[in-house]
Write a protein that holds these residues in place. Structure first.
Motif, short mmCIF file in Angstrom:
data_model
loop_
_atom_site.label_atom_id
_atom_site.label_comp_id
_atom_site.label_asym_id
_atom_site.label_seq_id
_atom_site.Cartn_x
_atom_site.Cartn_y
_atom_site.Cartn_z
N SER A 145 9.87 0.33 -0.53
CA SER A 145 10.95 -0.49 -1.06
C SER A 145 11.13 -0.20 -2.55
O SER A 145 10.25 0.39 -3.19
CB SER A 145 10.66 -1.98 -0.85
OG SER A 145 9.45 -2.33 -1.52
N GLY A 146 12.28 -0.60 -3.09
CA GLY A 146 12.53 -0.53 -4.53
C GLY A 146 12.44 0.87 -5.10
O GLY A 146 12.72 1.87 -4.42
N ASN A 147 11.99 0.95 -6.33
CA ASN A 147 11.90 2.24 -7.00
C ASN A 147 10.83 3.15 -6.42
O ASN A 147 10.92 4.37 -6.53
CB ASN A 147 11.62 2.03 -8.49
CG ASN A 147 12.80 1.41 -9.22
OD1 ASN A 147 13.85 1.19 -8.63
ND2 ASN A 147 12.60 1.10 -10.49
N SER A 148 9.83 2.55 -5.79
CA SER A 148 8.78 3.36 -5.16
C SER A 148 9.38 4.24 -4.06
O SER A 148 9.00 5.40 -3.90
CB SER A 148 7.68 2.47 -4.59
OG SER A 148 7.03 1.74 -5.62
N ARG A 149 10.32 3.68 -3.32
CA ARG A 149 10.99 4.47 -2.28
C ARG A 149 11.76 5.64 -2.90
O ARG A 149 11.72 6.77 -2.40
CB ARG A 149 11.94 3.57 -1.49
CG ARG A 149 12.77 4.31 -0.44
CD ARG A 149 13.61 3.32 0.38
NE ARG A 149 14.41 2.48 -0.48
CZ ARG A 149 15.58 2.86 -1.01
NH1 ARG A 149 16.05 4.06 -0.78
NH2 ARG A 149 16.27 2.04 -1.78
N GLN A 150 12.43 5.39 -4.02
CA GLN A 150 13.18 6.46 -4.66
C GLN A 150 12.26 7.50 -5.28
O GLN A 150 12.55 8.70 -5.23
CB GLN A 150 14.13 5.86 -5.70
CG GLN A 150 15.22 5.02 -5.06
CD GLN A 150 16.11 4.32 -6.07
OE1 GLN A 150 15.83 4.32 -7.27
NE2 GLN A 150 17.18 3.70 -5.58
N LYS A 167 0.84 -1.21 0.00
CA LYS A 167 0.00 0.00 0.00
C LYS A 167 0.87 1.26 0.00
O LYS A 167 0.61 2.20 -0.75
CB LYS A 167 -0.90 0.00 1.23
CG LYS A 167 -1.84 1.21 1.33
CD LYS A 167 -2.64 1.16 2.63
CE LYS A 167 -3.61 2.31 2.73
NZ LYS A 167 -4.75 2.18 1.80
N ALA A 168 1.93 1.24 0.80
CA ALA A 168 2.83 2.39 0.87
C ALA A 168 3.48 2.66 -0.49
O ALA A 168 3.58 3.81 -0.94
CB ALA A 168 3.91 2.17 1.93
N ASN A 169 3.92 1.58 -1.16
CA ASN A 169 4.53 1.74 -2.48
C ASN A 169 3.54 2.34 -3.49
O ASN A 169 3.89 3.22 -4.28
CB ASN A 169 5.04 0.40 -2.99
CG ASN A 169 6.31 -0.04 -2.30
OD1 ASN A 169 7.00 0.75 -1.68
ND2 ASN A 169 6.61 -1.33 -2.40
#
Length: 573
Positions: free
Chosen positions: A99-104, A66-68
Motif C-alpha cells: 500500500s501507499g508509497n511502499s507499493r510505488q 511486513k510487505a511494505n
C-alpha cells in the motif's frame, strides 16, 4: 521509415534518475515511525544502513506491514548498489499486500531492475500507474524509467514525452542531459512522423515546445505557435493598441549597445540596422534612446538602470554574452529586455533573447545534411571560438540524428596541407566547412584531390566573410550555406541588400549580417504580440519564431556559390 531508437545506458539513466532531481522527501506519505526514520537515512546517503534497519523491521511485522517494510528494504538495497539483495527481498513480497508509497517504491525498483536485465516490457508493466498518482518524491524517477523502457521498446516519441514531463524537476547537468536526450529521440523520427505526432499533441503538452524546436531546425512548419505559460508572457500593457497588421511598438524604447570600447565595431551595424527599420516605419514610432554599455557587465547593468529610470517600457540589448549574463542575473527585471546574445541561462520571465550564435549554424548544417540522408561527414572548422562552437554543435546534433562524424580537423588562417588527414578519415558523403571564404578557397582543391569534390559540402554563415570577388570565389562553387533572408528575397520595410550596401558601409560584407540582425531586433520589438500569438514573422535574418522559453528562433534562407556568386537554393527545406 523511422530510424532505430538510440538506447540509454544504465549509467546515463542513473545520472538522470539520481543526480538531477530536486531534493524531495521519500516519505511524503505518512509511514510508520520506524519505517519513516529508516527511509530518511537514504536521503542522508546511508542507504545501506536504511536497508538493514528496514529488513530487521520487516522481521517483526506481519501481513501488509511486513510487505511494505520488505519492499522498502529492497528499495534501500537497490539504492546502496546491492541488486542481488534487492532482488531477493522483492521475491519475498506479496504485491497485493502493498500500500501507499511502499507499493510505488516496489514497482519502481522492479522496473529499474528489469531495465538492467534488458526487459523493457516488464519495466513498463511495473510502471503502469499514471505518473500523476505517483508520490512527488518518486515521480521524476518514475517518468525517466518509463522513458528508458519506451525507448528500449522502440517508441521514441513516447520516450521523449516522458522525458519532457520529467524535465521541470531536473537541475544542472542532468537537465541539460535530459534536453539532449529529448533531441536525440525526436531526431530518430522522420519528418512525416515528427510533424504528425507534434500536431496531435494537446495544448500545453510538455513535449510540444521541444518538438516545435526540432521541426523548425529541419525547416518544417509549426502546427501552432509555441505554448507559453503565464510566467513567460510579455507585458505590453503600456503600449497603444495594435494596428491591423499587428504593429504595436513600445511607448518608449531603450537600446543598450557598446558604442565605445572593443565591441563598438560590432555594435555599429546593429545600431544602423535597427534605425533603418525604425525610420522605415511611417506610423507611430516610440521615443528611442541609445545607451552605451562600454562592452562590460558593469556597464550593461548601469545602462539598464539608466533606461529604467528614464521611463523605458522595453529594452533591446545588451550585446555581448557577458553583458547578457549580468542583466539576466538580476533578481528582477522591472522592464523586459530583448537581449542580443545567448546567455548561459534562459531569458528571465517576461523577457526574450535573440542571437546569431555559432551553435545555431552547427545545428542547421546537421539538419540540412541529415535531410539529404548524408550519414558520414568530415568536419573542418576554423581554429577559433566560433569554429569550435559550430563544430561541437554540429557533432552533437548530427549524432542525435543518427549520423557519424568521421573526423574533426581545425584549420588555421593559412591552411596547411591536410590531405593525409582527409584520406585517413575514411569515405565521407558530406563535408562541413565551418570556415571563412579564404580558408574554404584553399580547402576546396584539397577536397577534390582526395575524392571529396563530389561530396555534399555545407558551409556556415562564416562563408560570407572574405567573399565577394567572383573570380576567386569560383573555387567555392557548389558549397551550400545558410544566409540572411534579405540576401535572397524582399523584406517589408527594408531595401534589398545590394542597394543598402551601396549606401551604408555598415551593411556591406560581413557587417551586413549584423545589420540584418539589428533590423530584426526592431521588428521583434514592434511585433512582439504577433510573434507570440501567431507564430513566425518574416525578418531580414530569416523567419522568426518565439519559443516557450523566450528564445527567438530563426529559420534562414540557403544559398550556394555558382560562377563565384551566391545564388538562392530552391526548395532548401
Amino acid at each position: 521509415m523511422n530510424k532505430p531508437v538510440a538506447r540509454i545506458s544504465a549509467l546515463s539513466l542513473s545520472l538522470l534518475l539520481l543526480a538531477g532531481c530536486a531534493t524531495t522527501s521519500l516519505t511524503s506519505t505518512p509511514e510508520p515511525a520506524e519505517q519513516a526514520q529508516a527511509l530518511q537515512l537514504i536521503e542522508q546517503g546511508r542507504a545501506r544502513d536504511a536497508a538493514m534497519q528496514l529488513e530487521a523491521l520487516a522481521g517483526t511485522l506481519r501481513g501488509g506491514a511486513k510487505a511494505n517494510a520488505l519492499a522498502d528494504a529492497a528499495f534501500a538495497w537497490h539504492e546502496a548498489g546491492d541488486a542481488t539483495r534487492a532482488r531477493s527481498l522483492l521475491g519475498q513480497v506479496t504485491p497485493r499486500q502493498l500500500s501507499g508509497n511502499s507499493r510505488q517504491r516496489y514497482h519502481l525498483v522492479t522496473a529499474e531492475l528489469a531495465l538492467a536485465d534488458k526487459q523493457p516490457a516488464a519495466a513498463l508493466a511495473a510502471l503502469s500507474e499514471a505518473d500523476s498518482a505517483v508520490a512527488p518524491a518518486l515521480r521524476t524517477r518514475w517518468q525517466l524509467a518509463r522513458a528508458a523502457a519506451l525507448a528500449a521498446n522502440g517508441d521514441a516519441f513516447g520516450a521523449a514525452a516522458e522525458h519532457a514531463r520529467a524535465h521541470p524537476a531536473l537541475q544542472g547537468e542532468a537537465r541539460a542531459d535530459n534536453q539532449n536526450r529529448i533531441a536525440a529521440l525526436l531526431g530518430s523520427l522522420d519528418d512525416r512522423t515528427l510533424s504528425a505526432r507534434a500536431a496531435a499533441l494537446a495544448a500545453n503538452d510538455p513535449l510540444y515546445n521541444f518538438a516545435g524546436r526540432a521541426l523548425l531546425a529541419r525547416g518544417l512548419a509549426l502546427p501552432r505557435p509555441f505554448d507559453r505559460d503565464g510566467s513567460s508572457q510579455f507585458d505590453t500593457s503600456k503600449r497603444p493598441p495594435a494596428m491591423s497588421d499587428g504593429y504595436r511598438p513600445p511607448a518608449k524604447m531603450a537600446v543598450l549597445l557598446p558604442l565605445t570600447g572593443r565591441l563598438a565595431t560590432a555594435a555599429q551595424p546593429v545600431r544602423d540596422g535597427l534605425l533603418t527599420g525604425y525610420y522605415g516605419e511611417t506610423r507611430r514610432r516610440p521615443q528611442i534612446d541609445f545607451i552605451d554599455t562600454a562592452g562590460s557587465p558593469a556597464g550593461a547593468l548601469a545602462a539598464y538602470d539608466k533606461a529604467v529610470a528614464a521611463g523605458a517600457d522595453f529594452i533591446v540589448g545588451p550585446l555581448s554574452r557577458e553583458e547578457v549574463d549580468a542583466v539576466y542575473g538580476r533578481a528582477q527585471l522591472p522592464v523586459p529586455v530583448l537581449a542580443l546574445n545567448r546567455g548561459k541561462d534562459a531569458p528571465p520571465s517576461g523577457s526574450a533573447g535573440f542571437s546569431l550564435a555559432p551553435e545555431d549554424d552547427g545545428i542547421l548544417a546537421a539538419e540540412y545534411m541529415r535531410g539529404r540522408e548524408r550519414s558520414r561527414v568530415l568536419v573542418l572548422h576554423s581554429n577559433d571560438d566560433t569554429g569550435r562552437r559550430t563544430a561541437a554543435a554540429f557533432a552533437e546534433r548530427f549524432g542525435q540524428r543518427g549520423g557519424a562524424v568521421l573526423a574533426t580537423v581545425p584549420v588555421s588562417e593559412s591552411v596547411a596541407d591536410i590531405s593525409a588527414q582527409l584520406r585517413a578519415a575514411g569515405q565521407a558523403d558530406g563535408v562541413l566547412l565551418a570556415v571563412r571564404a579564404p580558408q574554404a578557397r584553399q580547402l576546396a582543391p584539397q577536397l577534390a584531390l582526395v575524392g571529396l569534390g563530389g561530396a555534399s559540402r555545407i558551409g556556415t554563415s562564416q562563408l560570407a566573410i572574405g567573399s565577394g570577388k567572383p573570380e576567386e570565389d569560383a573555387a567555392l562553387d557548389g558549397i551550400v550555406f545558410p544566409t540572411e533572408s534579405w540576401n535572397v528575397r524582399s523584406v517589408a520595410g527594408l531595401p534589398n541588400a545590394a542597394s543598402v550596401g551601396q549606401m551604408l558601409p555598415s551593411a556591406r560584407g560581413a557587417a551586413g549580417r549584423l545589420f540584418a540582425f539589428g533590423f530584426d531586433a526592431w521588428k521583434i520589438s514592434a511585433y512582439l504580440d504577433t510573434l507570440t500569438e501567431q507564430g513566425g514573422i518574416a525578418g531580414a535574418t530569416g523567419t522568426l519564431y518565439l519559443d516557450g522559453t523566450g528564445n527567438v528562433l530563426r529559420v534562414p534562407a540557403w544559398s550556394t556559390f555558382n560562377g563565384g556568386r551566391p545564388q538562392p537554393v530552391a526548395n532548401a527545406y
